[in-house]
Design a protein around this motif. Sequence first.
Motif, PDB file in Angstrom:
ATOM      1  N   VAL A 187      24.834   7.163   1.760  1.00 36.27           N
ATOM      2  CA  VAL A 187      24.610   8.186   2.793  1.00 36.27           C
ATOM      3  C   VAL A 187      23.378   7.853   3.640  1.00 36.27           C
ATOM      4  O   VAL A 187      23.386   8.022   4.859  1.00 36.27           O
TER       5      VAL A 187
ATOM      6  N   ILE B 281      46.154  -2.551   2.842  1.00 34.25           N
ATOM      7  CA  ILE B 281      46.307  -3.937   3.304  1.00 34.25           C
ATOM      8  C   ILE B 281      46.439  -4.849   2.095  1.00 34.25           C
ATOM      9  O   ILE B 281      45.677  -4.728   1.139  1.00 34.25           O
TER      10      ILE B 281
ATOM     11  N   GLY C 138      27.961  12.869  -4.457  1.00 36.47           N
ATOM     12  CA  GLY C 138      27.092  14.022  -4.259  1.00 36.47           C
ATOM     13  C   GLY C 138      26.723  14.166  -2.785  1.00 36.47           C
ATOM     14  O   GLY C 138      26.413  15.250  -2.305  1.00 36.47           O
ATOM     15  N   GLY C 139      26.710  13.046  -2.080  1.00 37.45           N
ATOM     16  CA  GLY C 139      26.439  13.072  -0.641  1.00 37.45           C
ATOM     17  C   GLY C 139      24.972  13.286  -0.293  1.00 37.45           C
ATOM     18  O   GLY C 139      24.625  13.579   0.847  1.00 37.45           O
ATOM     19  N   MET C 140      24.080  13.094  -1.286  1.00 39.24           N
ATOM     20  CA  MET C 140      22.657  13.391  -1.033  1.00 39.24           C
ATOM     21  C   MET C 140      21.932  12.254  -0.322  1.00 39.24           C
ATOM     22  O   MET C 140      22.275  11.093  -0.503  1.00 39.24           O
TER      23      MET C 140
ATOM     24  N   GLY D 159      26.172   0.877  -2.616  1.00 43.49           N
ATOM     25  CA  GLY D 159      25.672   1.249  -3.937  1.00 43.49           C
ATOM     26  C   GLY D 159      25.554   2.738  -4.151  1.00 43.49           C
ATOM     27  O   GLY D 159      26.465   3.502  -3.838  1.00 43.49           O
ATOM     28  N   THR D 160      24.377   3.152  -4.625  1.00 40.84           N
ATOM     29  CA  THR D 160      24.172   4.556  -4.970  1.00 40.84           C
ATOM     30  C   THR D 160      23.619   5.349  -3.787  1.00 40.84           C
ATOM     31  O   THR D 160      23.403   6.548  -3.888  1.00 40.84           O
TER      32      THR D 160
ATOM     33  N   SER E 111      34.909   6.619  -4.293  1.00 41.09           N
ATOM     34  CA  SER E 111      33.473   6.852  -4.395  1.00 41.09           C
ATOM     35  C   SER E 111      32.988   7.854  -3.341  1.00 41.09           C
ATOM     36  O   SER E 111      32.342   8.859  -3.657  1.00 41.09           O
ATOM     37  N   SER E 112      33.344   7.592  -2.089  1.00 37.49           N
ATOM     38  CA  SER E 112      32.871   8.458  -1.006  1.00 37.49           C
ATOM     39  C   SER E 112      33.410   9.872  -1.145  1.00 37.49           C
ATOM     40  O   SER E 112      32.737  10.843  -0.790  1.00 37.49           O
ATOM     41  N   ARG E 113      34.637   9.974  -1.622  1.00 36.47           N
ATOM     42  CA  ARG E 113      35.289  11.285  -1.643  1.00 36.47           C
ATOM     43  C   ARG E 113      34.771  12.184  -2.757  1.00 36.47           C
ATOM     44  O   ARG E 113      34.972  13.392  -2.720  1.00 36.47           O
TER      45      ARG E 113
ATOM     46  N   ALA F 101      31.491   3.814   4.267  1.00 36.83           N
ATOM     47  CA  ALA F 101      31.060   2.619   5.002  1.00 36.83           C
ATOM     48  C   ALA F 101      31.944   2.402   6.239  1.00 36.83           C
ATOM     49  O   ALA F 101      31.429   2.264   7.362  1.00 36.83           O
TER      50      ALA F 101
ATOM     51  N   SER G 220      40.207   3.755  -3.784  1.00 37.83           N
ATOM     52  CA  SER G 220      38.901   3.959  -4.422  1.00 37.83           C
ATOM     53  C   SER G 220      38.290   5.219  -3.816  1.00 37.83           C
ATOM     54  O   SER G 220      38.460   5.477  -2.632  1.00 37.83           O
TER      55      SER G 220
ATOM     56  N   ASP H  57      43.242   2.486   6.350  1.00 37.20           N
ATOM     57  CA  ASP H  57      42.696   2.975   5.077  1.00 37.20           C
ATOM     58  C   ASP H  57      43.820   3.534   4.233  1.00 37.20           C
ATOM     59  O   ASP H  57      44.694   4.229   4.734  1.00 37.20           O
ATOM     60  N   LYS H  58      43.747   3.218   2.957  1.00 38.16           N
ATOM     61  CA  LYS H  58      44.679   3.861   2.055  1.00 38.16           C
ATOM     62  C   LYS H  58      43.873   4.752   1.121  1.00 38.16           C
ATOM     63  O   LYS H  58      43.337   4.288   0.100  1.00 38.16           O
TER      64      LYS H  58
HETATM   65  C1  LIG Z   1      29.672  10.017  -8.865  1.00 33.57           C
HETATM   66  C2  LIG Z   1      29.079   9.453  -7.626  1.00 33.57           C
HETATM   67  C3  LIG Z   1      28.054  10.120  -6.981  1.00 33.57           C
HETATM   68  C4  LIG Z   1      27.471   9.580  -5.838  1.00 33.57           C
HETATM   69  N1  LIG Z   1      26.494  10.285  -5.194  1.00 33.57           N
HETATM   70  C5  LIG Z   1      25.917   9.759  -4.085  1.00 33.57           C
HETATM   71  C6  LIG Z   1      24.921  10.492  -3.379  1.00 33.57           C
HETATM   72  O1  LIG Z   1      24.579  11.610  -3.726  1.00 33.57           O
HETATM   73  N2  LIG Z   1      24.362   9.902  -2.279  1.00 33.57           N
HETATM   74  C7  LIG Z   1      24.741   8.655  -1.840  1.00 33.57           C
HETATM   75  O2  LIG Z   1      24.202   8.172  -0.842  1.00 33.57           O
HETATM   76  N3  LIG Z   1      25.695   7.967  -2.486  1.00 33.57           N
HETATM   77  C8  LIG Z   1      26.290   8.471  -3.583  1.00 33.57           C
HETATM   78  N4  LIG Z   1      27.261   7.788  -4.238  1.00 33.57           N
HETATM   79  C9  LIG Z   1      27.582   6.435  -3.731  1.00 33.57           C
HETATM   80  C10 LIG Z   1      28.466   6.515  -2.515  1.00 33.57           C
HETATM   81  O3  LIG Z   1      29.625   7.205  -2.870  1.00 33.57           O
HETATM   82  C11 LIG Z   1      28.767   5.117  -2.007  1.00 33.57           C
HETATM   83  O4  LIG Z   1      27.593   4.459  -1.587  1.00 33.57           O
HETATM   84  C12 LIG Z   1      29.719   5.114  -0.817  1.00 33.57           C
HETATM   85  O5  LIG Z   1      30.594   6.181  -0.868  1.00 33.57           O
HETATM   86  C13 LIG Z   1      30.501   3.829  -0.742  1.00 33.57           C
HETATM   87  O6  LIG Z   1      31.398   3.914   0.320  1.00 33.57           O
HETATM   88  P1  LIG Z   1      32.438   2.766   0.630  1.00 33.57           P
HETATM   89  O7  LIG Z   1      33.133   3.155   1.870  1.00 33.57           O
HETATM   90  O8  LIG Z   1      31.748   1.447   0.597  1.00 33.57           O
HETATM   91  O9  LIG Z   1      33.440   2.734  -0.617  1.00 33.57           O
HETATM   92  P2  LIG Z   1      34.654   3.692  -1.005  1.00 33.57           P
HETATM   93  O10 LIG Z   1      34.271   5.099  -0.999  1.00 33.57           O
HETATM   94  O11 LIG Z   1      35.181   3.134  -2.293  1.00 33.57           O
HETATM   95  O12 LIG Z   1      35.708   3.501   0.159  1.00 33.57           O
HETATM   96  C14 LIG Z   1      36.529   2.380   0.292  1.00 33.57           C
HETATM   97  C15 LIG Z   1      37.785   2.796   1.029  1.00 33.57           C
HETATM   98  O13 LIG Z   1      38.592   1.642   1.270  1.00 33.57           O
HETATM   99  C16 LIG Z   1      39.935   1.907   0.874  1.00 33.57           C
HETATM  100  N5  LIG Z   1      40.538   0.626   0.523  1.00 33.57           N
HETATM  101  C17 LIG Z   1      40.181  -0.245  -0.453  1.00 33.57           C
HETATM  102  N6  LIG Z   1      40.969  -1.324  -0.438  1.00 33.57           N
HETATM  103  C18 LIG Z   1      41.841  -1.139   0.587  1.00 33.57           C
HETATM  104  C19 LIG Z   1      42.913  -1.904   1.117  1.00 33.57           C
HETATM  105  N7  LIG Z   1      43.252  -3.093   0.599  1.00 33.57           N
HETATM  106  N8  LIG Z   1      43.620  -1.423   2.164  1.00 33.57           N
HETATM  107  C20 LIG Z   1      43.294  -0.214   2.718  1.00 33.57           C
HETATM  108  N9  LIG Z   1      42.283   0.558   2.248  1.00 33.57           N
HETATM  109  C21 LIG Z   1      41.576   0.096   1.202  1.00 33.57           C
HETATM  110  C22 LIG Z   1      39.769   2.872  -0.284  1.00 33.57           C
HETATM  111  O14 LIG Z   1      40.921   3.629  -0.575  1.00 33.57           O
HETATM  112  C23 LIG Z   1      38.646   3.770   0.245  1.00 33.57           C
HETATM  113  O15 LIG Z   1      39.156   4.757   1.091  1.00 33.57           O
HETATM  114  C24 LIG Z   1      27.902   8.315  -5.352  1.00 33.57           C
HETATM  115  C25 LIG Z   1      28.963   7.667  -5.971  1.00 33.57           C
HETATM  116  C26 LIG Z   1      29.553   8.226  -7.104  1.00 33.57           C
HETATM  117  C27 LIG Z   1      30.710   7.520  -7.765  1.00 33.57           C
END
Ligand SMILES: Cc1cc2nc3c(=O)[nH]c(=O)nc-3n(C[C@H](O)[C@H](O)[C@H](O)COP(=O)(O)OP(=O)(O)OC[C@H]3O[C@@H](n4cnc5c(N)ncnc54)[C@H](O)[C@@H]3O)c2cc1C
Length: 374
Positions: free
Chosen positions: A334, A183, A64-66, A330-331, A59-61, A33, A57, A52-53
């Motif tokens: 991507v 943060i 599946g990335g689909m 959510g799920t 999730s993104s790392r 995001a 969390s 970013d730390k």
């Molecule tokens: C097993 C699995 C499979 C998935 N497969 C798919 C898929 O195929 N296709 C798809 O579209 N989605 C998929 N998803 C969902 C997808 O991963 C998420 O929609 C998306 O990655 C969410 O991204 P995000 O940046 O909101 O959250 P996150 O990936 O959780 O990123 C949040 C970031 O903020 C950082 N952070 C948090 N708090 C702080 C703070 N206080 N200070 C500094 N940094 C902070 C965290 O370290 C992290 O780097 C999957 C998820 C999982 C768990």
Amino acid sequence: MFAAKETIDGDGGWFIIMKRRETKYLIVGGGLAGTILARTMEKYGQDFIMVDKPGKSNSSRIAGGMFNPVLFRTLGKTWQADAIIPFAHVFYPEFAKALNQEIYFPRKLVRILNQQNKVDWAEAAKTNDFLDSEIKEYFQQDIVQQLHGSASINLAGNIDVKLMIESYQRDLKKQDRFWPGGIQYDDIEIQENSVTWKNIHAEKVIFCEGYLVEKNPWFNFTPMKPAKGDVIIIHAPLLKTDHIINRKVWIVPLGDDYYKVGATYRWDDRTETPRQDALDELITSLEEFLNVPYTILDHQAAIRPTVGDRRPLIGPHPEIENLMIFNGMGTKGVMLAPYFADHFLQYLTGKKEEIMERVDVRRFQRTWYKNKGG
Ligand SMILES: Cc1cc2nc3c(=O)[nH]c(=O)nc-3n(C[C@H](O)[C@H](O)[C@H](O)COP(=O)(O)OP(=O)(O)OC[C@H]3O[C@@H](n4cnc5c(N)ncnc54)[C@H](O)[C@@H]3O)c2cc1C
């Protein structure tokens, strides 16, 4: 005067802050995001700093990335598919080019059908143009079992999300726009028209912390229903496919005979520790259709930032306008993130007056006021 060296979060993340920094937006969180929001800001010529730390969390790392425009339960289109899918197919190749990295893999997503699916698919394909109406055997039966055939989805594919995030953070670091560290909410000072965190002075903070928004004192009124998911990495030298395969679990090719297999759902576990029961579930589901030997090389788990009503959380806080959120992917992060980051930027730059009601975080503002006792 400013401190020459400053501890950011007391657990090892520190960096040198030499001077006061002014910026328009401070982005907190550099997962999918935060990354896509930052890239979109860049396209709109907006000034930002990302903090970013990695590892708080994941999730993104591990995702599946689909991107898949079809809901298998109904064989209809996923929400907003006609808008978000074409948008993603422009956004990611452009981003890949800017990063000079291979992160974008448009490819067939092949669904293995059961008897009922076969009938429903043919019918649904008449109205859903993302469904390829041809039902055949995409694989040899001794490699992937498809007793009732298989069929593919148009305009599907996957992104290497981890590579995208890491390469972009490297680029931002070179531009002095990326600050590694966590943060702590207590360190954020809110003024009338600005926000200060350490030596960074921003007009607005945009929180993108994934499911950890549950800990955010200003946005924890949002109804997060985090969904833990486990994946495994396998080596299957006889599978030899470039397609994504989907049945109860999916298989995404990673290259060189490596594949990612996922994913499970657990609603009651807020740890990112891989689970034995999830591993058992993945293996059982995989072996229902995969007929070739494989070796499991890794097992990972993380938490999806899923919202109660399954829609993103975007926009300003109900009361404090200089605090904002871009979360709740959510799920389907991507597919959703590029389109809605653009939508958000149109709002932020005054091209759009309103945020789409369905994704506006203020749809939950009643809870904020209720929690406040108002
Ligand atoms: C097993 C699995 C499979 C998935 N497969 C798919 C898929 O195929 N296709 C798809 O579209 N989605 C998929 N998803 C969902 C997808 O991963 C998420 O929609 C998306 O990655 C969410 O991204 P995000 O940046 O909101 O959250 P996150 O990936 O959780 O990123 C949040 C970031 O903020 C950082 N952070 C948090 N708090 C702080 C703070 N206080 N200070 C500094 N940094 C902070 C965290 O370290 C992290 O780097 C999957 C998820 C999982 C768990």
